[in-house]
Design a protein around this motif. Structure first.
Motif, PDB file in Angstrom:
ATOM      1  N   LEU A 308       0.809  -1.211   0.000  1.00  0.00           N
ATOM      2  CA  LEU A 308       0.000   0.000   0.000  1.00  0.00           C
ATOM      3  C   LEU A 308       0.846   1.267   0.000  1.00  0.00           C
ATOM      4  O   LEU A 308       0.501   2.260  -0.659  1.00  0.00           O
ATOM      5  CB  LEU A 308      -0.937   0.010   1.219  1.00  0.00           C
ATOM      6  CG  LEU A 308      -1.786   1.275   1.401  1.00  0.00           C
ATOM      7  CD1 LEU A 308      -2.819   1.395   0.291  1.00  0.00           C
ATOM      8  CD2 LEU A 308      -2.476   1.275   2.769  1.00  0.00           C
ATOM      9  N   CYS A 309       1.963   1.247   0.728  1.00  0.00           N
ATOM     10  CA  CYS A 309       2.814   2.431   0.828  1.00  0.00           C
ATOM     11  C   CYS A 309       3.931   2.438  -0.214  1.00  0.00           C
ATOM     12  O   CYS A 309       4.847   3.253  -0.138  1.00  0.00           O
ATOM     13  CB  CYS A 309       3.400   2.540   2.231  1.00  0.00           C
ATOM     14  SG  CYS A 309       2.163   2.885   3.502  1.00  0.00           S
ATOM     15  N   GLY A 310       3.881   1.521  -1.165  1.00  0.00           N
ATOM     16  CA  GLY A 310       4.843   1.522  -2.265  1.00  0.00           C
ATOM     17  C   GLY A 310       6.105   0.731  -2.017  1.00  0.00           C
ATOM     18  O   GLY A 310       6.983   0.709  -2.883  1.00  0.00           O
ATOM     19  N   ALA A 311       6.237   0.086  -0.854  1.00  0.00           N
ATOM     20  CA  ALA A 311       7.457  -0.670  -0.566  1.00  0.00           C
ATOM     21  C   ALA A 311       7.611  -1.818  -1.553  1.00  0.00           C
ATOM     22  O   ALA A 311       6.673  -2.582  -1.784  1.00  0.00           O
ATOM     23  CB  ALA A 311       7.432  -1.192   0.864  1.00  0.00           C
ATOM     24  N   SER A 312       8.797  -1.938  -2.142  1.00  0.00           N
ATOM     25  CA  SER A 312       9.079  -2.999  -3.100  1.00  0.00           C
ATOM     26  C   SER A 312       9.778  -4.156  -2.403  1.00  0.00           C
ATOM     27  O   SER A 312       9.972  -4.146  -1.175  1.00  0.00           O
ATOM     28  CB  SER A 312       9.967  -2.465  -4.231  1.00  0.00           C
ATOM     29  OG  SER A 312      11.298  -2.280  -3.768  1.00  0.00           O
ATOM     30  N   SER A 313      10.195  -5.142  -3.192  1.00  0.00           N
ATOM     31  CA  SER A 313      10.916  -6.286  -2.621  1.00  0.00           C
ATOM     32  C   SER A 313      12.345  -5.935  -2.241  1.00  0.00           C
ATOM     33  O   SER A 313      13.008  -6.686  -1.534  1.00  0.00           O
ATOM     34  CB  SER A 313      10.932  -7.440  -3.631  1.00  0.00           C
ATOM     35  OG  SER A 313      11.587  -7.032  -4.832  1.00  0.00           O
ATOM     36  N   VAL A 314      12.840  -4.785  -2.701  1.00  0.00           N
ATOM     37  CA  VAL A 314      14.192  -4.338  -2.376  1.00  0.00           C
ATOM     38  C   VAL A 314      14.118  -3.399  -1.181  1.00  0.00           C
ATOM     39  O   VAL A 314      13.402  -2.388  -1.222  1.00  0.00           O
ATOM     40  CB  VAL A 314      14.849  -3.623  -3.571  1.00  0.00           C
ATOM     41  CG1 VAL A 314      16.224  -3.070  -3.185  1.00  0.00           C
ATOM     42  CG2 VAL A 314      14.969  -4.564  -4.756  1.00  0.00           C
ATOM     43  N   GLN A 315      14.835  -3.724  -0.152  1.00  0.00           N
ATOM     44  CA  GLN A 315      14.784  -2.918   1.065  1.00  0.00           C
ATOM     45  C   GLN A 315      15.185  -1.472   0.782  1.00  0.00           C
ATOM     46  O   GLN A 315      16.161  -1.198   0.086  1.00  0.00           O
ATOM     47  CB  GLN A 315      15.711  -3.504   2.131  1.00  0.00           C
ATOM     48  CG  GLN A 315      15.584  -2.841   3.495  1.00  0.00           C
ATOM     49  CD  GLN A 315      16.433  -3.524   4.549  1.00  0.00           C
ATOM     50  OE1 GLN A 315      17.190  -4.434   4.252  1.00  0.00           O
ATOM     51  NE2 GLN A 315      16.305  -3.092   5.794  1.00  0.00           N
ATOM     52  N   SER A 316      14.391  -0.542   1.318  1.00  0.00           N
ATOM     53  CA  SER A 316      14.626   0.905   1.218  1.00  0.00           C
ATOM     54  C   SER A 316      14.286   1.482  -0.153  1.00  0.00           C
ATOM     55  O   SER A 316      14.513   2.662  -0.386  1.00  0.00           O
ATOM     56  CB  SER A 316      16.078   1.268   1.581  1.00  0.00           C
ATOM     57  OG  SER A 316      16.380   0.855   2.903  1.00  0.00           O
ATOM     58  N   VAL A 317      13.740   0.683  -1.066  1.00  0.00           N
ATOM     59  CA  VAL A 317      13.306   1.186  -2.377  1.00  0.00           C
ATOM     60  C   VAL A 317      11.790   1.087  -2.469  1.00  0.00           C
ATOM     61  O   VAL A 317      11.218   0.001  -2.297  1.00  0.00           O
ATOM     62  CB  VAL A 317      13.941   0.403  -3.539  1.00  0.00           C
ATOM     63  CG1 VAL A 317      13.371   0.868  -4.884  1.00  0.00           C
ATOM     64  CG2 VAL A 317      15.456   0.575  -3.533  1.00  0.00           C
TER      65      VAL A 317
END
Length: 506
Positions: A308-317
């Motif tokens: 929901l907040c746009g967090a991807s599978s790559v940490q901090s991206v």
């Protein structure tokens, strides 16, 4: 107030947050993060903020605002809010990589490194978090004659209108599907352009797929605006619906569009053909950063996997706006705010309670903004005939001039995926790095192999995702580890500097 950065030498070595792209999502993310005290850099390829949807809105005249419509004018307010924030803005900047920071150079706080090209100088910038808000691209529309002079995309025509006030002077034909097709037609008509026809290739059977979602659409803001737009264009231009095949013809220059509608054929003469059949996420940077992705069947496109907040599978991206899935300007701005808010929480600039309260409020607004999108996705999903060309002579990869027939030949050899097909044909190796052919190539390969595009996969992308010269790369600061990797040695001079000439051939 905002700090404009014109040269890479003026960039700070590190930022709390780097936002890539200055459309609704990127601007909103930067604003939200700066409100909570983060050191923010927004890197934008354009000369001024706004992205494609709000391109040049900041300096548009009253006549321009009236011609482009109220949604375009609304962008000026967002840009004004952005200009008032305390953050750094780098226009005309190219971000060509996002990845983990070099272990030797990392300070343990900024885990990411962003490659930026600005003013002819390339620099690596450290960042704690990165928000990718690169927006969308018009999806490929390959058919016989689509590469000839006199044929361009509707989005390109809209860019010229917004940035330079240029409009077509001859007989103009628009062809394809999707809301933007009718929006551009309406804007051209208001500008006095001779629109001789709007050729609608939307499959008739799409109504059956969209009908279950009609109520949500009818109670959304899209319904009234969409109906007004359709009525305006149909009242002022000749609209031909249910078209199942098209071909651009001309002797070295476009002069007519051949089309088929049912068992009837028709030819329309014109001087300019504008094409559009929807948009797809601009995902090259996200995929090059290593973010997971999947095939979205109703959008007929690849998109990154985010929460929901746009967090991807790559940490901090994080990924926000149309770069993560086509959502429209209002929803994109809300997704940007959520991503910026999440960055503030991650850096302990906002308490959990305040974060949760604002997150819930933004999530409710986002749900309302997305109301009706499912209907639009199904109603305007382009037909596979126009996504995967049947004519073997139709060019798929414009950069390398690779045809559909050539790709089918290679697919018949048993290549396991699009990356191997790229190695055999160079399809996707040109300057656009697959932006104009990726979706077509993947669907074509999947069709040949009798599998879904999700099973076929997508291009494996690596930085740099945009052209960077050898001189610019050579001028990058180098760590001792990098020099050892290339030269095989490193020796420090008395003053502490690296002596990279010692032992080299003179």
């Amino acid at each position: 107030m905002i700090r404009n950065i014109q040269s890479a030498t003026d960039l700070a070595p590190a930022y709390d947050l780097v936002v890539v792209g200055a459309g609704p999502a990127g601007l909103s993310a930067a604003i939200e993060a700066s409100i909570h005290g983060l050191a923010v850099l927004l890197a934008d390829e354009n000369e001024s903020p706004g992205g494609q949807i709000y391109r040049s809105a900041e300096n548009a005249s009253d006549a321009d605002l009236a011609r482009m419509g109220p949604d375009y004018a609304a962008g000026r307010t967002l840009i004004e809010r952005f200009r008032q924030r305390k953050l750094s803005y780098a226009p005309s900047a190219t971000v060509w990589s996002v990845g983990p920071a070099d272990e030797e150079a990392s300070d343990g706080v900024h885990p990411l490194e962003v490659g930026i090209l600005l003013g002819g100088i390339a620099r690596p910038i450290a960042a704690h978090r990165v928000i990718i808000a690169t927006g969308a691209l018009e999806r490929p529309f390959p058919f016989p004659g689509w590469t000839m002079p006199g044929v361009m995309t509707a989005g390109a025509a809209q860019v010229l209108m917004k940035s330079s006030g240029l409009v077509p002077s001859g007989r103009t034909i628009l062809a394809g599907t999707g809301p933007l097709l009718y929006l551009v037609a309406s804007q051209l008509l208001r500008a006095g352009v001779s629109v001789v026809a709007v050729v609608d290739t939307t499959p008739v059977e799409n109504w059956r797929l969209a009908l279950p979602h009609m109520f949500a659409f009818a109670t959304s803001p899209y319904a009234v605006k969409g109906l007004k737009l359709l009525l305006d264009v149909r009242r002022r231009a000749h609209v031909i619906r249910g078209v199942t095949a098209i071909e651009a013809v001309g002797s070295g220059q476009f002069n007519a569009l051949k089309l088929r509608r049912g068992d009837k054929s028709l030819q329309i003469e014109g001087d300019l053909l504008l094409l559009h059949q929807g948009i797809a996420p601009n995902l090259n940077l996200a995929l090059a950063a290593g973010c997971d992705y999947g095939w979205h069947e109703h959008l007929a496109t690849v998109r990154p996997n985010v929460d929901l907040c746009g967090a991807s599978s790559v940490q901090s991206v994080s990924i926000a706006g149309d770069a993560a899935g086509i959502v429209g300007a209002v929803a994109a701005a809300l997704q940007g705010e959520l991503a910026g808010l999440s960055a503030a929480l991650n850096l302990n600039r906002i308490g959990q309670g305040c974060y949760q309260q604002r997150r819930n409020r933004l999530a409710r607004k986002l749900a309302r903004a997305l109301r009706g999108r499912t209907f639009i996705e199904r109603r305007f999903r382009p037909d596979k005939t126009f996504r995967v060309p049947e004519d073997g002579g139709t060019i798929v990869c414009r950069c390398e001039e690779i045809t559909a027939g050539k790709l089918r030949e290679v697919a018949a050899l048993g290549v396991p995926g699009p990356n191997q097909m790229k190695a055999f044909t160079r399809c996707g190796m040109g300057p656009c790095q697959g932006r104009l052919c990726g979706l077509t190539a993947v669907e074509l390969l999947a069709q040949c192999r009798g599998q879904s595009p999700g099973e076929a996969g997508y291009y494996r992308l690596r930085p740099p995702i945009k052209p960077v010269t050898l001189g610019e790369l050579a001028a990058l600061p180098h760590t001792e580890a990098a020099i050892v990797a290339v030269a095989g040695f490193a020796e420090r001079a008395k003053d502490g500097a690296l002596d990279i000439n010692h032992g080299s051939h003179q």
